[in-house]
Enzyme design. Structure first.
Site, PDB file in Angstrom:
ATOM      1  N   GLY A 101       0.791  -1.226   0.000  1.00 19.31           N
ATOM      2  CA  GLY A 101       0.000   0.000   0.000  1.00 19.31           C
ATOM      3  C   GLY A 101       0.820   1.270   0.000  1.00 19.31           C
ATOM      4  O   GLY A 101       0.372   2.314  -0.507  1.00 19.31           O
ATOM      5  N   ASN A 102       2.049   1.222   0.546  1.00 20.94           N
ATOM      6  CA  ASN A 102       2.887   2.431   0.616  1.00 20.94           C
ATOM      7  C   ASN A 102       3.307   2.926  -0.767  1.00 20.94           C
ATOM      8  O   ASN A 102       3.732   4.064  -0.929  1.00 20.94           O
ATOM      9  CB  ASN A 102       4.134   2.161   1.460  1.00 20.94           C
ATOM     10  N   LYS A 149     -12.927  -9.954   7.336  1.00 19.31           N
ATOM     11  CA  LYS A 149     -12.146  -8.821   6.822  1.00 19.31           C
ATOM     12  C   LYS A 149     -12.905  -7.506   7.040  1.00 19.31           C
ATOM     13  O   LYS A 149     -13.920  -7.255   6.406  1.00 19.31           O
ATOM     14  CB  LYS A 149     -11.884  -9.027   5.326  1.00 19.31           C
ATOM     15  N   LYS A 186      -4.375  -9.664  -1.518  1.00 19.71           N
ATOM     16  CA  LYS A 186      -3.684  -9.226  -2.737  1.00 19.71           C
ATOM     17  C   LYS A 186      -2.401 -10.017  -2.993  1.00 19.71           C
ATOM     18  O   LYS A 186      -2.011 -10.213  -4.145  1.00 19.71           O
ATOM     19  CB  LYS A 186      -3.381  -7.732  -2.665  1.00 19.71           C
ATOM     20  N   LYS A 214       2.504 -12.197   3.008  1.00 15.95           N
ATOM     21  CA  LYS A 214       3.561 -12.007   2.004  1.00 15.95           C
ATOM     22  C   LYS A 214       4.470 -13.227   1.952  1.00 15.95           C
ATOM     23  O   LYS A 214       4.812 -13.733   0.871  1.00 15.95           O
ATOM     24  CB  LYS A 214       4.361 -10.741   2.319  1.00 15.95           C
TER      25      LYS A 214
END
Length: 314
Positions: free
Chosen positions: A11-12, A129, A214, A276
């Site tokens: 997101g960054n 979520k 994602k 991740k």
């Protein structure tokens, strides 16, 4: 033959912590991100880019709520499509500028991407979520009563809607992404984990109220477009053991077996590095040659193996 890499952005890369999220804020972050990705293209890599959309789709949901009395609110799959469109638009414009500046004869393109999930996924019976704005208890309970939505009290900050997070099973537009990459396009696809859809008995698709992780969707995209490498770019230089403690240890080159041990020891938290690491490991276990987790600012160096955490089979 050039190597194909699927790059998954955190997101960054689009919105920094503390920023308001104006168009100018987000475009400037995209510009800086593209400057790093273009270095890979210049070095001869084929790039397929995917990205998060959490803050952006959250803002769209807030806008929906604020305007509910004036215009119809849109369902989550449509909100996801909206966010893919405007983020992809920014990336395509900034890529074009950077490619021209570097003398690279390539075209960027964004595909608004559907990602198939199973209607039998257990996530649909256990929504977890959180999405959208916070409300008081009375408003939340009225929404539960009127719409059947699921809501939870969120850490003393108020009540918030929760939706399922099913596993991705298929990238619907995978053939188009692969053909475009084969023909030299810089493709932006599967933003925010993709628009969650379920396949009907006639072979058509319908959207569902859900959010797909994602990183898991990025790994599936990497598999299905025949990527040689899968890279997750984030805001830390490497994956760490005992993160944030005096005994913190950054990981360089690591095998799948070593990562399985570290994972079982609980080093990678579900809300941060856990998804991740799981996605990167899955890519290698599913036949990929190498997966990389690294800082956006060291993207090319990590791709070439000198920075970041390099996850390999042996």
């Amino acid at each position: 033959m050039s190597k194909r890499v699927v790059v998954a952005l955190g997101g960054n890369a689009i919105l920094q912590r503390g920023q308001k999220g104006t168009e100018a804020d987000q475009r400037e972050n995209v510009r800086k991100t593209v400057a790093q990705i273009v270095k890979m293209i210049e070095a001869g890599y084929e790039v397929v880019l995917t990205h998060g959309n959490g803050p952006q789709v959250g803002a769209i949901l807030i806008q929906n709520e604020a305007g509910r009395g004036s215009v119809p609110a849109m369902p989550m799959d449509v909100c996801g499509a909206e966010s893919q469109g405007f983020i992809g638009y920014m990336f395509v414009q900034e890529f074009k500028k950077a490619l021209i500046a570097h003398g690279l004869d390539k075209e960027p393109i964004c595909i608004v991407t559907q990602v198939e999930v199973s209607s039998e996924d257990p996530a649909f019976s256990n929504p977890t979520k959180p999405v959208g704005p916070f409300y008081d208890e009375a408003t939340a309970k009225a929404r539960i009563e009127s719409s059947g939505e699921s809501w939870i009290e969120d850490a003393g900050r108020g009540w918030r809607r929760v939706v399922p997070s099913p596993k991705p099973t298929n990238i619907v537009e995978r053939k188009a992404v692969r053909e475009l990459a084969d023909n030299g396009y810089v493709v932006v696809a599967s933003g925010g984990g993709g628009i969650p859809v379920v396949k009907g008995s006639d072979g058509s698709y319908g959207g569902v109220e859900a959010v797909i992780d994602k990183d898991l969707a990025g790994e599936l995209l990497a598999q299905q477009v025949d990527a040689d490498l899968f890279m997750i770019l984030t805001d830390v230089p490497k994956v760490a053991l005992r993160y944030g403690t005096p005994d913190e240890e950054w990981l360089g080159k690591v095998t799948i077996d070593e990562m399985k041990v570290y994972q079982s020891e609980g080093h990678f938290k579900a809300g941060s590095m856990g998804p991740k690491v799981s996605a990167a490991m899955a890519f290698v276990m599913n036949g990929g040659s190498r997966a990389v987790i690294a800082s956006l600012n060291q993207a090319l160096e990590a791709l070439e193996g000198t920075e970041g955490t390099q996850i390999v089979k042996n």
